[in-house]
Design an enzyme around this catalytic site. Structure first.
Site, PDB file in Angstrom:
ATOM      1  CG  ASP A 191      -9.869  -0.043   4.758  1.00 22.60           C
ATOM      2  OD1 ASP A 191      -9.509  -0.319   3.593  1.00 22.60           O
ATOM      3  OD2 ASP A 191      -9.136  -0.223   5.754  1.00 22.60           O
ATOM      4  CD  GLN A 233      -3.368  -4.464   6.636  1.00 17.45           C
ATOM      5  OE1 GLN A 233      -3.276  -3.487   5.895  1.00 17.45           O
ATOM      6  NE2 GLN A 233      -4.007  -5.556   6.258  1.00 17.45           N
ATOM      7  CE  LYS A 240      -3.877  -2.375   2.150  1.00 17.90           C
ATOM      8  NZ  LYS A 240      -4.502  -2.837   3.386  1.00 17.90           N
TER       9      LYS A 240
END
Length: 287
Positions: A123, A100, A56
């Site tokens: 997200d 995460q 990422k």
């Protein structure tokens, strides 16, 4: 129809999206004198999470987005993690926050995701953003489902009026993907299947578009697929033989018209859409 399915190259399509995004990022920086910034929070030392976060950050570099990495030890308390999230929420230089998953045992992921500001929730896991998605007024589209929709669109696959079957009902992929496929504009007729579905193969064989997101290696086989169907494999399963998807690729490729490989299908798209959301967050916050 040819003997084997056309491969949908997620790497190539993700690169196309990143190239378009890089141009948008330059324009945004010139117009606002602000660099979009994604802050990743990594708790503990899960090897797969390390790989994802590294990928990422590298992708951020490619398109000109700043990235921060906040590493916390595995014995971090819930309060310490929430304190960091609160700090990032208040930091005007941070536009997107990514926690995460999975978190180490003992930490409540739901509470942490709820603490992320909906405006920085790139997200799209926050209940506010999920609710907006269901109402057809999304702030951000969830990364993996959005990546799947982009794969279909950019491969020229029309979803309108098609029978789409999603195998898997997770909050991260299955449910939001069903919402996106059924939404106005996509206009598919959607069936969601799961572990309690009776005669799963009868459903999968009726699908014009079959999406596997069940987390079981090589679970969907060629005899479960309608000839000429489009098969999107969201699964990433680590086996002794390496990474495999939820679809048994070789038998499926003999039947389908289009198919995504694992790796190199949906995975790169998920990261590309995360970058899109980070820029959208920056645009909204700087307006």
């Amino acid at each position: 129809m040819s003997d084997t399915a056309q491969i949908i190259d997620g790497k190539a399509i993700a690169k196309q999206i990143r190239d378009e995004l890089a141009v948008e990022v330059v324009e945004f920086i010139q117009n606002n004198s602000v660099v979009p910034c994604l802050a990743a929070v990594l708790v503990g030392d899960d090897p797969a999470s390390e790989v994802y976060v590294r990928a990422k950050r590298k992708a951020c570099d490619h398109v000109g987005i700043d990235s921060q990495l906040h590493r916390l030890p595995a014995d971090t308390t819930q309060d310490e993690l929430l304190e960091l999230v609160a700090k990032l929420n208040k930091d005007n230089a941070v536009h997107g926050i990514l926690v995460q998953l999975p978190l180490p045992a003992g930490l409540d992921a739901d509470q942490v995701l709820l603490a992320v500001s909906p405006a920085k929730d790139v997200d799209a896991f926050h209940p506010t953003n999920v609710g907006r998605l269901v109402q057809g007024k999304p702030r951000f589209l969830p990364c993996t489902p959005h990546g799947v929709m982009q794969l279909l669109k950019r491969t020229g696959i029309d979803t309108a009026g098609k029978d789409a079957v999603v195998v898997g009902r997770s909050d991260i992929v299955g449910k939001p993907l069903a919402v996106l496929l059924a939404a106005r504009g996509a206009d598919a007729t959607v069936t969601v299947c799961h572990s309690r579905t009776k005669d799963l193969a009868a459903h999968t064989r009726a699908a014009d578009i079959l999406i596997a997101a069940i987390g079981k290696p090589d679970f969907i086989t060629g005899d479960m697929i309608k000839p000429g169907a489009v098969v999107i494999d969201v699964g990433v399963n680590r086996t002794e033989g390496g990474l495999v998807g939820d679809v048994e690729f070789d038998s499926a490729a003999q039947v389908a018209s289009h198919i995504t490989p694992v790796p190199g299908g949906v995975g790169p798209m998920t990261i590309a859409m995360l970058l899109v959301n980070t820029l959208r967050a920056a645009q909204a916050l700087e307006q």
